[in-house]
Design a protein around this motif. Structure first.
Motif, PDB file in Angstrom:
ATOM      1  N   ALA A   1       0.837  -1.209   0.000  1.00  0.00           N
ATOM      2  CA  ALA A   1       0.000   0.000   0.000  1.00  0.00           C
ATOM      3  C   ALA A   1       0.870   1.256   0.000  1.00  0.00           C
ATOM      4  O   ALA A   1       0.633   2.194  -0.768  1.00  0.00           O
ATOM      5  CB  ALA A   1      -0.911  -0.016   1.225  1.00  0.00           C
ATOM      6  N   THR A   2       1.910   1.225   0.850  1.00  0.00           N
ATOM      7  CA  THR A   2       2.823   2.365   0.930  1.00  0.00           C
ATOM      8  C   THR A   2       3.472   2.644  -0.423  1.00  0.00           C
ATOM      9  O   THR A   2       3.526   3.777  -0.897  1.00  0.00           O
ATOM     10  CB  THR A   2       3.938   2.081   1.960  1.00  0.00           C
ATOM     11  N   LYS A   3       3.948   1.570  -1.056  1.00  0.00           N
ATOM     12  CA  LYS A   3       4.630   1.728  -2.338  1.00  0.00           C
ATOM     13  C   LYS A   3       3.688   2.252  -3.406  1.00  0.00           C
ATOM     14  O   LYS A   3       4.062   3.062  -4.240  1.00  0.00           O
ATOM     15  CB  LYS A   3       5.230   0.398  -2.777  1.00  0.00           C
ATOM     16  N   ARG A   4       2.471   1.759  -3.368  1.00  0.00           N
ATOM     17  CA  ARG A   4       1.500   2.199  -4.358  1.00  0.00           C
ATOM     18  C   ARG A   4       1.245   3.692  -4.210  1.00  0.00           C
ATOM     19  O   ARG A   4       1.031   4.391  -5.195  1.00  0.00           O
ATOM     20  CB  ARG A   4       0.187   1.417  -4.195  1.00  0.00           C
ATOM     21  N   ALA A   5       1.290   4.132  -2.946  1.00  0.00           N
ATOM     22  CA  ALA A   5       1.064   5.554  -2.685  1.00  0.00           C
ATOM     23  C   ALA A   5       2.340   6.369  -2.905  1.00  0.00           C
ATOM     24  O   ALA A   5       2.363   7.577  -2.677  1.00  0.00           O
ATOM     25  CB  ALA A   5       0.565   5.745  -1.255  1.00  0.00           C
ATOM     26  N   GLY A   6       3.406   5.677  -3.312  1.00  0.00           N
ATOM     27  CA  GLY A   6       4.653   6.373  -3.600  1.00  0.00           C
ATOM     28  C   GLY A   6       5.507   6.651  -2.384  1.00  0.00           C
ATOM     29  O   GLY A   6       6.451   7.445  -2.437  1.00  0.00           O
ATOM     30  N   GLY A   7       5.196   5.966  -1.266  1.00  0.00           N
ATOM     31  CA  GLY A   7       5.945   6.206  -0.031  1.00  0.00           C
ATOM     32  C   GLY A   7       7.166   5.311   0.095  1.00  0.00           C
ATOM     33  O   GLY A   7       7.476   4.512  -0.782  1.00  0.00           O
ATOM     34  N   ASN A   8       7.847   5.457   1.209  1.00  0.00           N
ATOM     35  CA  ASN A   8       9.060   4.680   1.464  1.00  0.00           C
ATOM     36  C   ASN A   8       8.790   3.671   2.581  1.00  0.00           C
ATOM     37  O   ASN A   8       8.323   4.038   3.651  1.00  0.00           O
ATOM     38  CB  ASN A   8      10.192   5.643   1.883  1.00  0.00           C
ATOM     39  N   ALA A   9       9.103   2.390   2.309  1.00  0.00           N
ATOM     40  CA  ALA A   9       8.803   1.325   3.284  1.00  0.00           C
ATOM     41  C   ALA A   9      10.069   0.605   3.707  1.00  0.00           C
ATOM     42  O   ALA A   9      10.032  -0.542   4.130  1.00  0.00           O
ATOM     43  CB  ALA A   9       7.801   0.354   2.687  1.00  0.00           C
ATOM     44  N   GLU A  10      11.185   1.317   3.597  1.00  0.00           N
ATOM     45  CA  GLU A  10      12.484   0.685   3.866  1.00  0.00           C
ATOM     46  C   GLU A  10      12.535   0.050   5.250  1.00  0.00           C
ATOM     47  O   GLU A  10      13.013  -1.065   5.413  1.00  0.00           O
ATOM     48  CB  GLU A  10      13.584   1.751   3.712  1.00  0.00           C
ATOM     49  N   LYS A  11      12.005   0.747   6.232  1.00  0.00           N
ATOM     50  CA  LYS A  11      12.066   0.266   7.611  1.00  0.00           C
ATOM     51  C   LYS A  11      11.326  -1.061   7.760  1.00  0.00           C
ATOM     52  O   LYS A  11      11.845  -2.017   8.334  1.00  0.00           O
ATOM     53  CB  LYS A  11      11.432   1.325   8.524  1.00  0.00           C
TER      54      LYS A  11
END
Length: 424
Positions: A60-70
């Motif tokens: 979901a985060t990636k789809r929204a263009g966010g960063n999910a590295e953690k």
RNA sequence: GGAGAAAUGGCCGAGUGGCUGAAGGCGCUCGCCUGCUAAGCGAGUAUGGGGAUAAAACUCCAUCGAGAGUUCGAAUCUCUCUUUCUCCGCCA
């Protein structure tokens, strides 16, 4: 195979049943492994659950263009942990499985206790042994004198314990096979099958010959395949890994096949004649039934086998095997023993067993009741109908004449081209 | 034996990295409707395991031929195996 939950909750009953048939096993180790399995499973499932949820969040985060590295780093650790635990779980389950698969079936309450054939229960004797007014011979002498059995040449071709039938002997064996198959298919509701004579490890594990009795089997060099010791194996595996419909039950198969047994550990027993061979012919009966009908079907299977002996006019007796004398997979077994005047005793010619759900669990044979959601394990039965070679031997001995000829039982004559007697 | 293609629920069949235990169709079950062995409409329809429960409801995990791997994440990518199909060869 018994149900894991049942063993866990009825450990003393299972232990006692096993002792009744002369076996023993380490239940303490099993209980420990079982506890360990459930603990591991719980932990793994919790970890997987968190991985599934977090992975969805990452998506979901990636789809929204966010960063999910953690989260990704976090889940990397979780995945590693799952892998470790999975390995431990696999080892635990292997331990449990090899234990479960080595436990024999539990004897039915009707089965007499005891460890040796002394404790078998005589049910009935049918027919009267004939009285002879001449010196009777064992079947191997009769057969060799008539030129219809030739053990010496069979030994030359292969080795000891192989039969060579010739002329009217070969024909008599074939006649018996057809006679038996015709009766079972036309009168007893069996469907004829002609299965493979070579089977794989999984099938033999399903019916219970493996893993414990591999030394009794002929294995093919370079293959994980074995010659069948009985057609029970292919016939019972016809519906392995299947869910049957209740309305199709009972399913009844009969088949003629040769059977191959190493006879390891029987050196010196029945060294002469057709009684104990590495290769012998058998007509087998196998049934798939519901749990509530399996014992009735056992009775009718016994009756089907008896029909053959009655039509051939051979005297016999029926015994119920005691707990210790039964085969690995059986919960109740009747043996039919035919009268062999040449040896002055009754010899086993058929063995009819109800295996309950024991084989069905191993081979994964289920059925669904009309309207029910959950499938249940079927019951399986198997029985000889009959051992053809032993039947051949019994005919020679019971129907021998003073001049060395053998009268052909009337019921068999249509299968022998009308011949009434086998003579030189 | 050589070359190639494929394997998804009871069946057919879509799906090439996340919202897919899985579209759509068929079949089946239940209900509605309909005066007639039909059509239409609606709902349901895999298996195993863990937890929960008197039992259920419920909930979690796994399974898209099998096994291993890559990845935070696999029906989908990689490897191995099995099976099936097509062509060639051989053969009862």
């Amino acid at each position: 195979m018994l149900e894991i939950k049942y063993i866990r909750e009825n450990i003393d009953t299972v232990k006692k049943a096993l002792e009744n048939r002369g076996g023993k096993a380490n239940f303490d180790t099993f209980i420990d492994l079982e506890k360990k399995r459930r603990a591991l499973l719980k932990e793994i499932e919790a970890l997987r659950h968190s991985r599934n949820t977090v992975s969805e969040e990452i998506a979901a985060t990636k789809r929204a263009g966010g960063n999910a590295e953690k989260e990704i780093i976090e889940m990397r650790e979780v995945s590693d942990r799952i892998k470790e635990l999975d390995k431990a779980l696999n080892e635990t389950e292997e331990g449990i499985n090899s234990f479960m698969i080595s436990l024999p079936n539990m004897p039915h309450s009707d089965v007499p206790p005891g460890l040796t054939e002394e404790d078998n229960r005589l049910e009935k004797q049918v027919g009267t042994p004939r009285t002879f007014d001449f010196d009777i011979k064992p079947h191997w002498d009769i057969g060799e004198n008539l030129g219809i059995l030739d053990f010496a040449r069979a030994a030359k071709i292969t080795g000891a314990r192989f039969p060579l039938y010739l002329g009217q002997g070969a024909r008599l064996e074939r006649a018996l096979i057809n006679f038996m198959l015709d009766i079972h298919t036309m009168e007893h509701g069996f469907t004829e099958a002609l299965p493979p004579f070579i089977v794989n490890r999984k099938s033999l594990t399903g019916t219970g010959q493996l893993p414990k009795f591999e030394e009794d089997l002929f294995k093919l060099e370079g293959w994980d395949y074995f010659m069948i010791p009985t057609s029970e194996v292919p016939l019972t595996n016809i519906h392995s890994d299947e869910i049957l419909a209740e309305k199709d039950l009972p399913i009844r198969f009969t088949a003629y096949t040769p059977c191959f047994r190493s006879e390891a550990g029987s050196h010196g027993r029945d060294t002469r004649g057709l009684i104990r061979q590495h290769q012998f012919n058998k007509v087998e009966m196998v049934k798939y039934t519901t749990p509530e009908t399996s014992f009735d079907e056992l009775e009718s299977m016994l009756a089907s086998a008896e029909t053959i002996l009655k039509r051939l006019g051979l005297p016999y007796q029926v015994i119920t095997l005691c707990a210790g004398d039964m085969g690995f997979s059986a919960t109740k077994t009747y043996d039919i023993e035919v009268w062999m005047p040449g040896q002055d005793k009754y010899r086993e010619i058929s063995s009819c067993s109800n295996c309950g759900d024991f084989q069905a669990r191993r081979a994964n044979i289920k059925f669904r009741r009309e309207g029910a959601k959950k499938p249940e394990f079927a019951h399986t039965l198997n029985g000889s109908g009959l051992a053809v070679g032993r039947c051949f031997a019994a005919i020679l001995e019971n129907y021998q004449q003073a001049d060395g000829s053998v009268t052909i039982p009337e019921a068999l004559r249509p299968y022998m081209g009308g011949a009434e007697v086998i003579k030189k």
